[in-house]
Every structure is written in C-alpha cells, then in structure tokens.
Design an enzyme around this catalytic site. Structure first.
Site, mmCIF file in Angstrom:
data_model
loop_
_atom_site.group_PDB
_atom_site.id
_atom_site.type_symbol
_atom_site.label_atom_id
_atom_site.label_comp_id
_atom_site.label_asym_id
_atom_site.label_seq_id
_atom_site.Cartn_x
_atom_site.Cartn_y
_atom_site.Cartn_z
ATOM 1 C CE1 TYR A 1 25.821 -1.158 -26.128
ATOM 2 C CE2 TYR A 1 23.689 -2.396 -25.927
ATOM 3 C CZ TYR A 1 24.898 -1.930 -25.368
ATOM 4 O OH TYR A 1 24.914 -1.841 -23.879
ATOM 5 C CG ASN B 1 20.770 -5.508 -21.512
ATOM 6 O OD1 ASN B 1 20.143 -4.687 -20.733
ATOM 7 N ND2 ASN B 1 21.138 -4.969 -22.589
ATOM 8 C CD GLN C 1 -21.497 4.646 13.660
ATOM 9 O OE1 GLN C 1 -22.023 4.384 12.354
ATOM 10 N NE2 GLN C 1 -20.857 5.774 13.769
ATOM 11 N NE ARG D 1 -18.715 2.040 11.849
ATOM 12 C CZ ARG D 1 -18.641 3.484 11.506
ATOM 13 N NH1 ARG D 1 -19.217 4.023 10.675
ATOM 14 N NH2 ARG D 1 -18.086 4.231 12.801
ATOM 15 C CG ASN E 1 19.279 -2.332 -26.158
ATOM 16 O OD1 ASN E 1 18.359 -2.148 -27.100
ATOM 17 N ND2 ASN E 1 20.038 -1.578 -25.795
#
Length: 579
Positions: free
Chosen positions: A61, A203, A287, A293, A323
């Site tokens: 291929y 690729n 707080q 916080r 590939n």
C-alpha cells in the site's frame, strides 16, 4: 530583522525530542536545520526500501498500490511517480478561510519531524524541501476546513505538499501568490515526488497537532494570567488569602489546585490592603464567595487539562504518524518464512492506524473545557464588580470615585454620577464571550462520520476540536482582559477611598442583614501587594481608570492581545515565579 536578532535554529534529528516551545519558535519564524546523521539515515533507509520493492514486487500500500478504497489497484512501475502526484492533486480539496501562517509553519515542522524518525521511507530531499520553505518564509496557502483527522489530515497536508511540488498558492511576506512563482524567486526547485512520498507527506495529523500546540501554550498563558486576576480581584474585593494556604491544599493535593493556590498566595503576599481588613473586627466577613474562595479548585483542573494536552502533544511530536510504516525486518516474517538477506533492514511494510487523530482529539477537547470553566469564573466575578450590594463599597458599575461616604456627600458629584453608566456593559461582554466559548465546546470527536466508501468508518474529527480551541483563545483572553480592567478600576477606586466597608457591627439576632459601617483606612494601607501593583500598572497602560464614561472597545481589544501574549503574566515576574 538583523542576524543578531534571529531566533536560534531548531535542529531536527531522529534522536532529538521536539518541545512545544520549539514548535512555537518555528511557527513564529525560527529557522530549521536537518542533522547530518539523520540525513544519512534517511538516505540509507530509502535505498533499502527501493531495492526491496523493486526486487520482490510485493504488493505494498502506498508504494505500488492505490490509496484508500483503491488499495487493490495495482500500479505499474513507470506510473508510480504519477500515482503520488495525483494523490496530492486529488486530495487538495480544502475549503474555508486560509489557516494562519503560524499554524501552517508549525504543521510543516511537525510533518518533517515525523519523517525524520526514519520509518516512512522518504528521501532526505522531501524533508529538506519542507525546511527550505520554512527557512525562505514561503508558507503554503491551506484552506482551514475539510479534514476529518483520521487517515491523517489528508486535505490540509495535501495543500502543503502541492506547494512543495510547485503547484497551488503560497503566502510570502503577507502576499498571496502562485507557488511556482515563489519557488522561482527563492531559487528553490519544485520537489519531484517518488514512490510513496506523496502519501508520506499527507498521512499524519500534524495540522491538528499544530492548532493544538499553539492553543495549549496560549491556555497556559491564560491560566497564569487567571492566577494574577484572582490575586488582584481578591485584594480589591477585600477577600482573604487563607483559602490558598499550602497547608490547606496539602490536605487535598490535586496538582493543579496546589499549583494555582501557591501562585495566588504568593501574588497576594505583602498586600497592605489585605492586612488592613484581616481582623474580623474590621472586616466582619467569615468567608468569601466561591469565585474567590474556590478559585484554586476551579482553575487547578484547567491547568491539569493543559498539562494533559501538553503531554499528549509532545508524545505525538516524537511519534511516527504514517501508513504504511517501515519496520526493521527480523529473522522471519509473520508467516514463518525467512527474511533472508533483508533481515535487519528497514523493509517490513506494516499497515496500521498511526494516522488516526483520536489520541489528540480527546485531550485537545480538554482545552475547550478549560476555557469554558475559566470564562464562567471570570463572568461571575464581573457580575460582582458591577453590583453595589456585593462589591464592598466600590459603588454601582465602579463609577468614579466609588461609594466611600466622605466622597459621596457632595450633591454635585452625586448628580453627575447619575448621568454615568461606568463599566456596566463590560460585564455583559464577558457573558457574551463565555456563552460564545461554550458554543465552541461541541465534542466533535464523539460525532464520527464514515468516509471513503466505508473503508474509513470511524474518523476522529479532532481537527475541528483543535481549530475551535485555537480560535477560542483570543476570546478567552478578552474576557480575562475585561476582568483585569475591572480589577484595575477597583484598585484605583480603593486608592481614592478613605474608608473600608465593614459588616462587623454587633450581632442582632433576627435583625436580618448586618448594616455596613465604614472603617477609616490610612493611605499607605490602600495599596496592593507588589505583584498586584505591577499587574495593575500593566493593565492601566492599555485601559486607564474610567473617570468619565468613554468608549472602551478598542482598549479592551488591546488589553486582550496583551493578555494573550503573556504581557500581564510577565509583569509580575520580578515578584512571583509562575512556573
């Protein structure tokens, strides 16, 4: 640029690692060189695979067969070069606006980096052509859309390869022109593709990785800036530094949260304003709201998402994405027959899936998650800045000169303030930016569509994730810029105010909300930490205090650009190491 100002050359070699920072340097214009031993390695391995294919006539291929669903089509030896050129021409089907030059340059570098590993079977000339383009400032024009990031970024990489062979268009010094014309002007000959080389050029998922690399570096900058934002906002909103103590975070040691807490605590260190309201008898607060916080717990996971993306990308940079891939032949083939004289040579042709973009897609999506979290936090703070009931004496919309009672007794001043909107609409802009970023956070990698007659039946779509992450970074920078502008405005107001609001009145059970009283504060106690003062000064170079209503759009845009390139984070460098 003078020769003395040129950035260092980045050398590619099969033995070298490539960092995110090196990729960014080349994207910005740094030159690139190919190590001599690597050139020799490529030439040797090319000779081996050419000899193997020519003498064995094995179907392979990409070498002597067609591509994709045409894999069974045999190609005669005299047509192998045409096979490669036709591949590039036919696959250059990109659409949309051209990709940024920096992204294409990064893509070219990364494709060269994969090829120099020596497992794609290309001649040194292929890598040298990529580097020649980079060093000559010739950037292929690459339409941004059309890849599915599965059999590699086939379409954008084909547009790059098209320019290498003297076809298509390029960008030189900001001008768009034909590749053949640009090559002739630069004295570079078009590359003649030989067996397998077209496929080796298109690729891989380097287009995806390039967007992701630049986006990841920018996210790291934005998160450092977000730590600065948090530290300044905490001071001007009369917040506490105790939620960022190291001993507290040692009890829940998520690495990102520990890092952000350390930064924020150091950025707040030495703040006269913080010390002025530290006693409860003055402050009257128990707080802070979550946006302050819990900042380390909110931003810390964002940093870990950026770290995951960095780790994944740098693994990808050292990888072979192609590939088929060439492996060293052992003693025997899979079927048990001996390799004979080919044993030990790089001639085993193996088909696999190293072109698939899912390893990148998953962690690049984390960049969009981080931006969504970051901008929602910024918007929450901006809501408080404009709310006179929650901004601790800064007054509605941060109108000058705040709500200090000594300054607000002037009827003329109050009448004039009634005509102003101050920084009201900037908070709207952060809401719009946060919502836009959420809209970009579509998980494209979960939405595969089969391609190539079903042969490629699961694709990553990671490139679309990477593009959106890259494009969202400037918008997140603008949201942070607006928060910084609010913070700088608040710092200027605190300087003018001679009192701090206090809820430390005697408790009256059942009386509802504790009334605000004003506590006098001397001028020397109205300053921020050294790092905070440096950050505010850097912000005010772009957005001076808003004394009277004015158009802020261009100033916000300029500050957003400064945030994106790290100017605000760098301003605190002399005081705090944000590494």
């Amino acid at each position: 640029m003078t020769s003395a100002a040129l950035p260092p050359t980045v050398e590619l070699a099969h033995t070298h690692r490539l960092s995110l920072e090196a990729v960014a340097a080349v994207a910005a214009g740094a030159p690139v060189a190919l190590a001599a031993p690597t050139r020799a390695l490529l030439a040797e391995r090319r000779a081996q695979i050419e000899a193997y294919v020519a003498t064995t006539a094995q179907p392979a291929y990409g070498f002597n067969r067609g591509f994709g669903s045409n894999v069974r089509d045999k190609v005669d030896p005299e047509r192998l070069k045409r096979l490669q050129v036709n591949l590039i021409r036919s696959h250059a089907v990109g659409v949309g606006t051209p990709a940024p030059v920096e992204v294409v340059r990064a893509t070219m570098l990364l494709r060269a980096q994969s090829l120099v590993r020596g497992h794609s079977g290309v001649r040194p000339a292929v890598v040298e052509q990529l580097l020649a383009f980079l060093n000559a400032g010739i950037t292929p024009l690459v339409p941004q859309l059309g890849s599915v990031a599965a059999s590699g970024d086939l379409t954008p990489l084909s547009h790059i390869a098209l320019a290498l062979i003297g076809e298509g268009e390029v960008i030189v010094a900001g001008q768009r022109l034909g590749a053949a014309e640009a090559l002739q002007a630069a004295g570079i000959a078009p590359l003649e593709l030989e067996m397998k080389e077209g496929l080796a050029l298109n690729n891989g998922v380097q287009f995806t990785a390039a967007f992701g690399a630049l986006a990841t570096l920018r996210l790291e900058t934005l998160l450092r800036t977000a730590a600065v934002c948090t530290a300044v906002t905490a001071q001007v909103m009369l917040g506490a530094d105790t939620p960022f103590r190291a001993d507290l975070h040692a009890l829940r040691p998520h690495p990102g949260s520990v890092r952000l807490a350390r930064w924020i605590h150091a950025l707040m260190a030495g703040s006269p304003l913080r010390e002025a309201h530290r006693p409860y008898a003055i402050d009257g607060e128990i707080q802070d709201p979550y946006n302050l916080r819990c900042a380390a717990q909110i931003l810390g996971p964002c940093w870990q998402l950026a770290e995951r993306a960095r780790d994944t990308l740098e693994t990808e940079f050292q990888s072979v994405t192609d590939n088929p891939i060439l492996l060293q032949a052992g003693e025997h083939r899979d079927d048990g027959t001996p390799w004979g004289t080919w044993s030990g040579k790089m001639v085993e042709i193996v088909s696999g899936g190293h072109f698939h973009g899912m390893p990148l897609a998953v962690d690049l999506y984390g960049l969009l998650q981080a931006l969504g979290i970051l901008t929602s936090l910024t918007n929450a703070r901006c809501q408080r800045y404009v709310d006179a009931d929650r901004n601790k004496g800064l007054g509605p919309q941060l109108k000058w000169p705040g709500a200090d009672r000594d300054l607000s007794d002037d009827p003329e001043l109050l009448a004039e303030r009634a005509t102003r909107s101050g920084m009201m609409l900037a908070e709207y802009a952060t809401a719009g930016l946060a919502n836009w970023i959420w809209g970009q956070a579509l998980p494209s990698h979960l939405m595969s569509l089969p391609t190539d007659s079903g042969q490629e039946d699961h694709v990553s779509m990671g490139v679309n994730v990477a593009i959106r992450a890259y494009e969202a970074m400037p918008r997140a920078a603008e949201a942070l810029a607006i928060e910084l502008a609010y913070a700088a405005q608040a710092a200027a107001l605190r300087r003018e105010m001679r009192h701090l609001p206090s809820r430390a009145a005697p408790d009256t059970p059942g009386a509802g909300k504790t009334p605000v009283t004003w506590y006098p504060i001397p001028e020397e106690a109205r300053r921020l930490s050294p790092a905070g003062e440096a950050a505010v000064a850097a912000v005010q170079r772009h957005v001076p205090p808003v004394i009277e209503d004015r158009v802020l759009s261009d100033q916000f845009r300029a500050l957003g650009e400064a945030v994106l390139v790290g100017e605000i984070a760098e301003a605190v460098g002399p005081f705090v190491d944000l590494d």
